[in-house]
Design a protein around this motif. Sequence first.
Motif, PDB file in Angstrom:
ATOM      1  N   THR A   1       0.824  -1.202   0.000  1.00 29.41           N
ATOM      2  CA  THR A   1       0.000   0.000   0.000  1.00 29.41           C
ATOM      3  C   THR A   1       0.865   1.262   0.000  1.00 29.41           C
ATOM      4  O   THR A   1       1.881   1.317   0.679  1.00 29.41           O
ATOM      5  CB  THR A   1      -0.853   0.063   1.289  1.00 29.41           C
ATOM      6  OG1 THR A   1      -1.007  -1.263   1.785  1.00 29.41           O
ATOM      7  CG2 THR A   1      -2.178   0.712   1.018  1.00 29.41           C
TER       8      THR A   1
ATOM      9  N   ARG B   1       1.001   4.348   3.571  1.00 25.56           N
ATOM     10  CA  ARG B   1       0.753   3.810   4.912  1.00 25.56           C
ATOM     11  C   ARG B   1       2.087   3.531   5.607  1.00 25.56           C
ATOM     12  O   ARG B   1       3.026   3.059   4.972  1.00 25.56           O
ATOM     13  CB  ARG B   1      -0.049   2.506   4.791  1.00 25.56           C
ATOM     14  CG  ARG B   1      -0.383   1.854   6.115  1.00 25.56           C
ATOM     15  CD  ARG B   1      -1.887   1.699   6.333  1.00 25.56           C
ATOM     16  NE  ARG B   1      -2.457   0.749   5.388  1.00 25.56           N
ATOM     17  CZ  ARG B   1      -2.434  -0.585   5.567  1.00 25.56           C
ATOM     18  NH1 ARG B   1      -1.860  -1.098   6.636  1.00 25.56           N
ATOM     19  NH2 ARG B   1      -2.990  -1.385   4.683  1.00 25.56           N
TER      20      ARG B   1
ATOM     21  N   LEU C   1       4.805   1.538   7.284  1.00 21.59           N
ATOM     22  CA  LEU C   1       5.107   0.098   7.277  1.00 21.59           C
ATOM     23  C   LEU C   1       6.426  -0.153   7.994  1.00 21.59           C
ATOM     24  O   LEU C   1       7.049   0.787   8.488  1.00 21.59           O
ATOM     25  CB  LEU C   1       5.211  -0.385   5.825  1.00 21.59           C
ATOM     26  CG  LEU C   1       3.965  -0.185   4.966  1.00 21.59           C
ATOM     27  CD1 LEU C   1       4.303  -0.357   3.495  1.00 21.59           C
ATOM     28  CD2 LEU C   1       2.885  -1.170   5.392  1.00 21.59           C
TER      29      LEU C   1
ATOM     30  N   THR D   1       7.685   4.346   4.600  1.00 22.25           N
ATOM     31  CA  THR D   1       6.434   4.627   3.905  1.00 22.25           C
ATOM     32  C   THR D   1       6.744   4.687   2.423  1.00 22.25           C
ATOM     33  O   THR D   1       7.766   5.246   2.023  1.00 22.25           O
ATOM     34  CB  THR D   1       5.859   6.010   4.319  1.00 22.25           C
ATOM     35  OG1 THR D   1       5.869   6.084   5.740  1.00 22.25           O
ATOM     36  CG2 THR D   1       4.447   6.195   3.793  1.00 22.25           C
TER      37      THR D   1
END
Lengths: 221, 221
Positions: free
Chosen positions: A153, A156, A158, A186
Motif C-alpha cells: 500500500t 501507509r 510500514l 512509507t
Amino acid sequence: MPSITVENYVKQIYLAGQQQQPTGGQVSMGRLAAAVGVVPGTVTTMVKALVADGLVDYEPRGGVTLTRDGERLALHVLRRHRLVELLLVRVLGLDWSEVHAEAEVLEHAVSDKVLERIDALLGSPTVDPHGDPIPSAKGKVDGTRRHSLAECTVGRPLRVARVTDQDPAFLQFIDRCGLVPGAAVTVEGRDASADAVLVRPDGRRAVTLGGAAAEKVLVEG
Amino acid sequence: MPSITVENYVKQIYLAGQQQQPTGGQVSMGRLAAAVGVVPGTVTTMVKALVADGLVDYEPRGGVTLTRDGERLALHVLRRHRLVELLLVRVLGLDWSEVHAEAEVLEHAVSDKVLERIDALLGSPTVDPHGDPIPSAKGKVDGTRRHSLAECTVGRPLRVARVTDQDPAFLQFIDRCGLVPGAAVTVEGRDASADAVLVRPDGRRAVTLGGAAAEKVLVEG
DNA sequence: AATCCAACTTTGATGATTCAAAGTCTCGGC
DNA sequence: GCCGAGACTTTGAATCATCAAAGTTGGATT
C-alpha cells in the motif's frame, strides 16, 4: 550423515521451491544447476543419488521435489545457516552484509549440540539478520507471505521485515538507505512506467528504487 | 585453498613432530597413518601430493617433515582449532571435555575474518581450555617445555598448566579430581615401582594417578 | 505434419581420497 | 654375510563429485 554436497543440493531445492510458487514446488534441473553452481549434467547425476537416499522425488524432464525427509534436512541446514548468521552479527560483530558467505560454509560444520547452544544464547530468535525466518528445531518455519515495496500500500506506515538478496553490495546499499529489517518506512509513490518506487525510511532522505530492488525488500504492518 | 584433508595431514604431522622430540622432527609414515586414521598406503599417496604442494619434505622409508609453508599452515589450523575450542567453552558454555571433537570440524570452516573476531572477543588468549598454546596470527607459538606430574618436584606447590589428552572420559576424570588447568597442586609422593603418583589438588582430596595419566598433566611454577 | 530449439540426459573422463593386498626394503640378530 | 620381521611402497580398484561434449526429447513454430 549427508555430505556437504547433498546438504547444499537439498537446501537449494528448498529455496528454489519457495521462490517460484507457480509450479507445484517442482524445481527444474536447470534452475537447480544454476543454484548449486554446476553444469546440468551433474545435477542429473546427483539427483539420482538423492532419489536413492530418499530425499527427493524426480520426474525425468520434469523436475525435483523434496520428500518429507528431504524437506526436514533442508530446514535443518537452513536453521544452522540462519542461526550462524545471527551469531556472527550479534556476538562476533560482523556486518550483516558479509555473514551469508561465512554461514554458507559454517552451516555444514555446526553440530546439533552447538546449534542448540547458539539458539539458547541468542534467545531462540525467529529471524536472521536479513529477516529470513529461522526454522524451529522441530522443522517448523514461519511461512508468512509478505508484500514487497513494489506492491504494498502507498502512503501507509510500514516496517521492513525482510531483504531477500544476499549480495553484499546490495545489502550495504540497503543499509545506507536505512531500509534494514525493523526500520519504519512509507512508500510515497510508485511510477509503473518508470518502474520506480519512491520510499521514505522514517526520519531519513527518501530513496527511489527500481522495481527489481523494490521487490527484494519485504514489509509488514 | 588447501582441502580439509590436506589441513588435517599437515596438522597431524605438526602435532606428531611436537610429541616425539627424539627424531629431528621427522614423522614416520606409520605414525602419521595412525594419527590421521587411514591405512599406511594412503599416507604414502597423500604425502606425495603434499610434497607437490610444497608443504612437506619426504624421505622414502624415512618420514616427513613440514616445510616452512607446511608449518605455517599447520599453525594456522591449530590457531583456528584452539580459538574455536575457547569460544565454545567461554561463549557457548560447552564443557571443555567435549569441545575438541567440535573444533575438529569447525577448524576447517572458520574464515580469517571470523577467526580474528573470535580472537578479539576472547581478548587474544594464549591458551585454549586444555592449556594448549594458541599460535599467534603471525604463526608464533609458545614453545615452553613443561614437566608433568610424573617428573616434577615433589612437595612444592605447583599449578596445572596443560592436559595433553583430548579423550572426553579422561578430561572428565581430571575435572572431577580438580586438576584442570589453573588449579594449584602439590605432588605428595611418587612410587616408581608401583608406577604411581600421589597428587593433592589445593583444598581437595588427594588422588593417585598411574604414570601414564600423570604424564598427561603438565605443570608450571 | 515437419522441424527446431532449449532443456535435459547420457557418456566418457578426471581428480581427490581411500582401501586391500601384494611387493620391497632395511635393520638387527645370528 | 644371510635372513626374517616389520615398516613401508606399489598396484589395482572403488567412491564421490564434477565437467565437456554428444545424444535425446517434447513442445512450440511454422
